[in-house]
Design a protein around this motif. Structure first.
Motif, PDB file in Angstrom:
ATOM      1  N   LEU A 132      76.350  13.629  48.835  1.00 52.79           N
ATOM      2  CA  LEU A 132      77.146  14.366  49.824  1.00 52.79           C
ATOM      3  C   LEU A 132      76.633  14.119  51.237  1.00 52.79           C
ATOM      4  O   LEU A 132      77.412  13.913  52.177  1.00 52.79           O
ATOM      5  CB  LEU A 132      77.098  15.873  49.514  1.00 52.79           C
ATOM      6  CG  LEU A 132      77.927  16.357  48.330  1.00 52.79           C
ATOM      7  CD1 LEU A 132      77.598  17.815  48.013  1.00 52.79           C
ATOM      8  CD2 LEU A 132      79.416  16.209  48.635  1.00 52.79           C
ATOM      9  N   TYR A 133      75.309  14.145  51.392  1.00 54.01           N
ATOM     10  CA  TYR A 133      74.722  14.013  52.733  1.00 54.01           C
ATOM     11  C   TYR A 133      75.012  12.632  53.316  1.00 54.01           C
ATOM     12  O   TYR A 133      75.406  12.495  54.478  1.00 54.01           O
ATOM     13  CB  TYR A 133      73.217  14.277  52.664  1.00 54.01           C
ATOM     14  CG  TYR A 133      72.593  14.502  54.016  1.00 54.01           C
ATOM     15  CD1 TYR A 133      72.653  15.746  54.635  1.00 54.01           C
ATOM     16  CD2 TYR A 133      71.957  13.455  54.691  1.00 54.01           C
ATOM     17  CE1 TYR A 133      72.084  15.959  55.891  1.00 54.01           C
ATOM     18  CE2 TYR A 133      71.386  13.656  55.939  1.00 54.01           C
ATOM     19  CZ  TYR A 133      71.454  14.910  56.527  1.00 54.01           C
ATOM     20  OH  TYR A 133      70.909  15.114  57.772  1.00 54.01           O
ATOM     21  N   ARG A 134      74.811  11.603  52.485  1.00 53.06           N
ATOM     22  CA  ARG A 134      75.029  10.240  52.986  1.00 53.06           C
ATOM     23  C   ARG A 134      76.508  10.004  53.288  1.00 53.06           C
ATOM     24  O   ARG A 134      76.851   9.374  54.297  1.00 53.06           O
ATOM     25  CB  ARG A 134      74.510   9.209  51.983  1.00 53.06           C
ATOM     26  CG  ARG A 134      72.990   9.172  51.909  1.00 53.06           C
ATOM     27  CD  ARG A 134      72.489   8.039  51.031  1.00 53.06           C
ATOM     28  NE  ARG A 134      71.047   8.069  50.885  1.00 53.06           N
ATOM     29  CZ  ARG A 134      70.176   7.578  51.773  1.00 53.06           C
ATOM     30  NH1 ARG A 134      70.625   7.004  52.873  1.00 53.06           N
ATOM     31  NH2 ARG A 134      68.873   7.657  51.570  1.00 53.06           N
ATOM     32  N   TYR A 135      77.383  10.506  52.452  1.00 50.36           N
ATOM     33  CA  TYR A 135      78.828  10.356  52.683  1.00 50.36           C
ATOM     34  C   TYR A 135      79.239  11.079  53.970  1.00 50.36           C
ATOM     35  O   TYR A 135      79.967  10.541  54.804  1.00 50.36           O
ATOM     36  CB  TYR A 135      79.593  10.903  51.484  1.00 50.36           C
ATOM     37  CG  TYR A 135      81.084  10.717  51.588  1.00 50.36           C
ATOM     38  CD1 TYR A 135      81.665   9.461  51.433  1.00 50.36           C
ATOM     39  CD2 TYR A 135      81.923  11.802  51.854  1.00 50.36           C
ATOM     40  CE1 TYR A 135      83.034   9.280  51.544  1.00 50.36           C
ATOM     41  CE2 TYR A 135      83.290  11.628  51.959  1.00 50.36           C
ATOM     42  CZ  TYR A 135      83.839  10.373  51.807  1.00 50.36           C
ATOM     43  OH  TYR A 135      85.198  10.204  51.916  1.00 50.36           O
ATOM     44  N   TRP A 136      78.742  12.288  54.112  1.00 49.21           N
ATOM     45  CA  TRP A 136      79.024  13.076  55.323  1.00 49.21           C
ATOM     46  C   TRP A 136      78.596  12.299  56.570  1.00 49.21           C
ATOM     47  O   TRP A 136      79.330  12.215  57.557  1.00 49.21           O
ATOM     48  CB  TRP A 136      78.293  14.416  55.216  1.00 49.21           C
ATOM     49  CG  TRP A 136      78.226  15.223  56.473  1.00 49.21           C
ATOM     50  CD1 TRP A 136      79.069  15.177  57.551  1.00 49.21           C
ATOM     51  CD2 TRP A 136      77.234  16.206  56.784  1.00 49.21           C
ATOM     52  NE1 TRP A 136      78.657  16.090  58.507  1.00 49.21           N
ATOM     53  CE2 TRP A 136      77.549  16.719  58.063  1.00 49.21           C
ATOM     54  CE3 TRP A 136      76.126  16.706  56.097  1.00 49.21           C
ATOM     55  CZ2 TRP A 136      76.768  17.705  58.674  1.00 49.21           C
ATOM     56  CZ3 TRP A 136      75.360  17.692  56.704  1.00 49.21           C
ATOM     57  CH2 TRP A 136      75.679  18.186  57.979  1.00 49.21           C
ATOM     58  N   HIS A 137      77.396  11.719  56.527  1.00 53.05           N
ATOM     59  CA  HIS A 137      76.871  11.096  57.741  1.00 53.05           C
ATOM     60  C   HIS A 137      77.503   9.750  58.056  1.00 53.05           C
ATOM     61  O   HIS A 137      77.421   9.287  59.206  1.00 53.05           O
ATOM     62  CB  HIS A 137      75.344  11.062  57.717  1.00 53.05           C
ATOM     63  CG  HIS A 137      74.808  12.406  58.099  1.00 53.05           C
ATOM     64  ND1 HIS A 137      74.605  12.781  59.410  1.00 53.05           N
ATOM     65  CD2 HIS A 137      74.552  13.500  57.351  1.00 53.05           C
ATOM     66  CE1 HIS A 137      74.208  14.038  59.442  1.00 53.05           C
ATOM     67  NE2 HIS A 137      74.166  14.505  58.208  1.00 53.05           N
ATOM     68  N   GLN A 138      78.175   9.151  57.094  1.00 55.11           N
ATOM     69  CA  GLN A 138      78.998   7.992  57.449  1.00 55.11           C
ATOM     70  C   GLN A 138      80.128   8.443  58.366  1.00 55.11           C
ATOM     71  O   GLN A 138      80.447   7.794  59.360  1.00 55.11           O
ATOM     72  CB  GLN A 138      79.575   7.350  56.193  1.00 55.11           C
ATOM     73  CG  GLN A 138      78.562   6.516  55.439  1.00 55.11           C
ATOM     74  CD  GLN A 138      79.123   5.955  54.143  1.00 55.11           C
ATOM     75  OE1 GLN A 138      80.337   6.006  53.906  1.00 55.11           O
ATOM     76  NE2 GLN A 138      78.263   5.444  53.305  1.00 55.11           N
ATOM     77  N   GLY A 139      80.743   9.584  58.036  1.00 54.07           N
ATOM     78  CA  GLY A 139      81.811  10.124  58.870  1.00 54.07           C
ATOM     79  C   GLY A 139      81.280  10.666  60.188  1.00 54.07           C
ATOM     80  O   GLY A 139      81.946  10.589  61.222  1.00 54.07           O
ATOM     81  N   MET A 140      80.086  11.204  60.151  1.00 56.13           N
ATOM     82  CA  MET A 140      79.469  11.775  61.351  1.00 56.13           C
ATOM     83  C   MET A 140      79.303  10.709  62.433  1.00 56.13           C
ATOM     84  O   MET A 140      79.435  10.989  63.619  1.00 56.13           O
ATOM     85  CB  MET A 140      78.108  12.355  60.961  1.00 56.13           C
ATOM     86  CG  MET A 140      77.551  13.358  61.918  1.00 56.13           C
ATOM     87  SD  MET A 140      78.601  14.816  62.049  1.00 56.13           S
ATOM     88  CE  MET A 140      77.414  15.962  62.699  1.00 56.13           C
TER      89      MET A 140
ATOM     90  N   GLY B  34      69.968  18.534  38.624  1.00 55.60           N
ATOM     91  CA  GLY B  34      70.614  17.363  39.230  1.00 55.60           C
ATOM     92  C   GLY B  34      70.971  17.523  40.699  1.00 55.60           C
ATOM     93  O   GLY B  34      71.716  16.712  41.247  1.00 55.60           O
ATOM     94  N   TRP B  35      70.406  18.546  41.356  1.00 52.84           N
ATOM     95  CA  TRP B  35      70.842  18.859  42.720  1.00 52.84           C
ATOM     96  C   TRP B  35      70.499  17.766  43.724  1.00 52.84           C
ATOM     97  O   TRP B  35      71.257  17.507  44.648  1.00 52.84           O
ATOM     98  CB  TRP B  35      70.273  20.199  43.186  1.00 52.84           C
ATOM     99  CG  TRP B  35      68.807  20.177  43.513  1.00 52.84           C
ATOM    100  CD1 TRP B  35      67.777  20.338  42.651  1.00 52.84           C
ATOM    101  CD2 TRP B  35      68.224  19.988  44.807  1.00 52.84           C
ATOM    102  NE1 TRP B  35      66.576  20.256  43.317  1.00 52.84           N
ATOM    103  CE2 TRP B  35      66.836  20.043  44.645  1.00 52.84           C
ATOM    104  CE3 TRP B  35      68.750  19.776  46.092  1.00 52.84           C
ATOM    105  CZ2 TRP B  35      65.942  19.885  45.713  1.00 52.84           C
ATOM    106  CZ3 TRP B  35      67.866  19.620  47.154  1.00 52.84           C
ATOM    107  CH2 TRP B  35      66.475  19.675  46.959  1.00 52.84           C
ATOM    108  N   ARG B  36      69.341  17.094  43.537  1.00 49.29           N
ATOM    109  CA  ARG B  36      68.933  16.107  44.554  1.00 49.29           C
ATOM    110  C   ARG B  36      69.919  14.951  44.628  1.00 49.29           C
ATOM    111  O   ARG B  36      70.291  14.508  45.719  1.00 49.29           O
ATOM    112  CB  ARG B  36      67.521  15.591  44.261  1.00 49.29           C
ATOM    113  CG  ARG B  36      66.421  16.584  44.618  1.00 49.29           C
ATOM    114  CD  ARG B  36      65.045  15.956  44.419  1.00 49.29           C
ATOM    115  NE  ARG B  36      64.764  14.911  45.395  1.00 49.29           N
ATOM    116  CZ  ARG B  36      63.768  14.968  46.280  1.00 49.29           C
ATOM    117  NH1 ARG B  36      62.955  16.029  46.306  1.00 49.29           N
ATOM    118  NH2 ARG B  36      63.554  13.978  47.119  1.00 49.29           N
ATOM    119  N   ALA B  37      70.351  14.453  43.479  1.00 50.14           N
ATOM    120  CA  ALA B  37      71.278  13.313  43.481  1.00 50.14           C
ATOM    121  C   ALA B  37      72.616  13.714  44.093  1.00 50.14           C
ATOM    122  O   ALA B  37      73.206  12.971  44.896  1.00 50.14           O
ATOM    123  CB  ALA B  37      71.471  12.802  42.055  1.00 50.14           C
TER     124      ALA B  37
END
Ligand SMILES: [Fe+2]
Ligand SMILES: [Fe+2]
Length: 197
Positions: free
Chosen positions: A72-80, A64-67
């Motif tokens: 995490l990546y998309r959430y992080w980049h909203q803050g980025m 399940g690592w991709r999901a």
């Protein structure tokens, strides 16, 4: 000490166990305005940790690592987006005008990071596991280089501001700050390595 939503809490790097390989931080600790006038480092440490975690996850590939990684990546980049926006809209223009320099190369880094970020998004959406691992590793490499360049450029300039001016910087809008400063033509890019790029 700043707890700005974009800068994150200033970290106490006086504890040697927290310094890691961030060599330049050792010099900042001796500055009389440390840690009161330190910005960015709290967020940067979080970005490095999360990026490393994602690269590690892409190497080990648990079930399940991709999901999980995509979330995490998309959430992080909203803050980025907010972090980089703060830097480009307020921090860079203020320090560039204040010190008669340019921070264009740091802004260029952001553009390159956006291109690599989009490659990660594309890999999440249809790339192989290997392509996703490669794209996360490429983003991580540029992230780590950019954060080091940015910290080496910005932190000494922040520490050298008189305390009252730093207070005013944190409380005022960029329009108010720039309106109160004499116009100044940038003369050189202050960031390390700018000459070579
Ligand atoms: Fe930053
Ligand atoms: Fe940045």
């Amino acid at each position: 000490m700043s707890n700005c939503i974009h800068c994150g809490p200033a970290v106490d790097v006086s504890n040697a166990s927290q310094l890691g390989d961030a060599g330049p931080r050792r010099a900042w600790v001796d500055h009389p305005n440390y840690p009161a006038q330190v910005l960015l480092l709290g967020s940067h440490d979080g970005f490095r940790r999360l990026s490393r975690y994602l690269v590690g996850m892409a190497a080990e590939r648990p079930r399940g690592w991709r999901a999980k990684a995509e979330l995490l990546y998309r959430y992080w980049h909203q803050g980025m987006r907010g972090h980089e926006g703060y830097e480009e809209y307020k921090l860079y223009p203020y320090l560039a005008r204040r010190h008669g320099t340019s921070m264009a190369s740091l802004k260029d880094d952001h553009e390159e990071m956006h291109a690599l970020r989009d490659q990660v998004y594309a890999a999440f959406e249809g790339g192989t596991d290997d392509a996703l691992q490669d794209s996360l590793a490429r983003y991580d490499a540029l992230l780590v280089a950019h954060l080091a360049r940015e910290e080496a450029t910005v932190i000494p300039l922040l520490l050298d501001l008189p305390s009252r001016e730093f207070e005013r910087y944190t409380r005022s809008s960029i329009d108010e700050l720039l309106a109160s400063m004499p116009p100044c033509e940038p003369t050189a890019d202050a960031s390390p390595g700018a000459q070579a790029r």
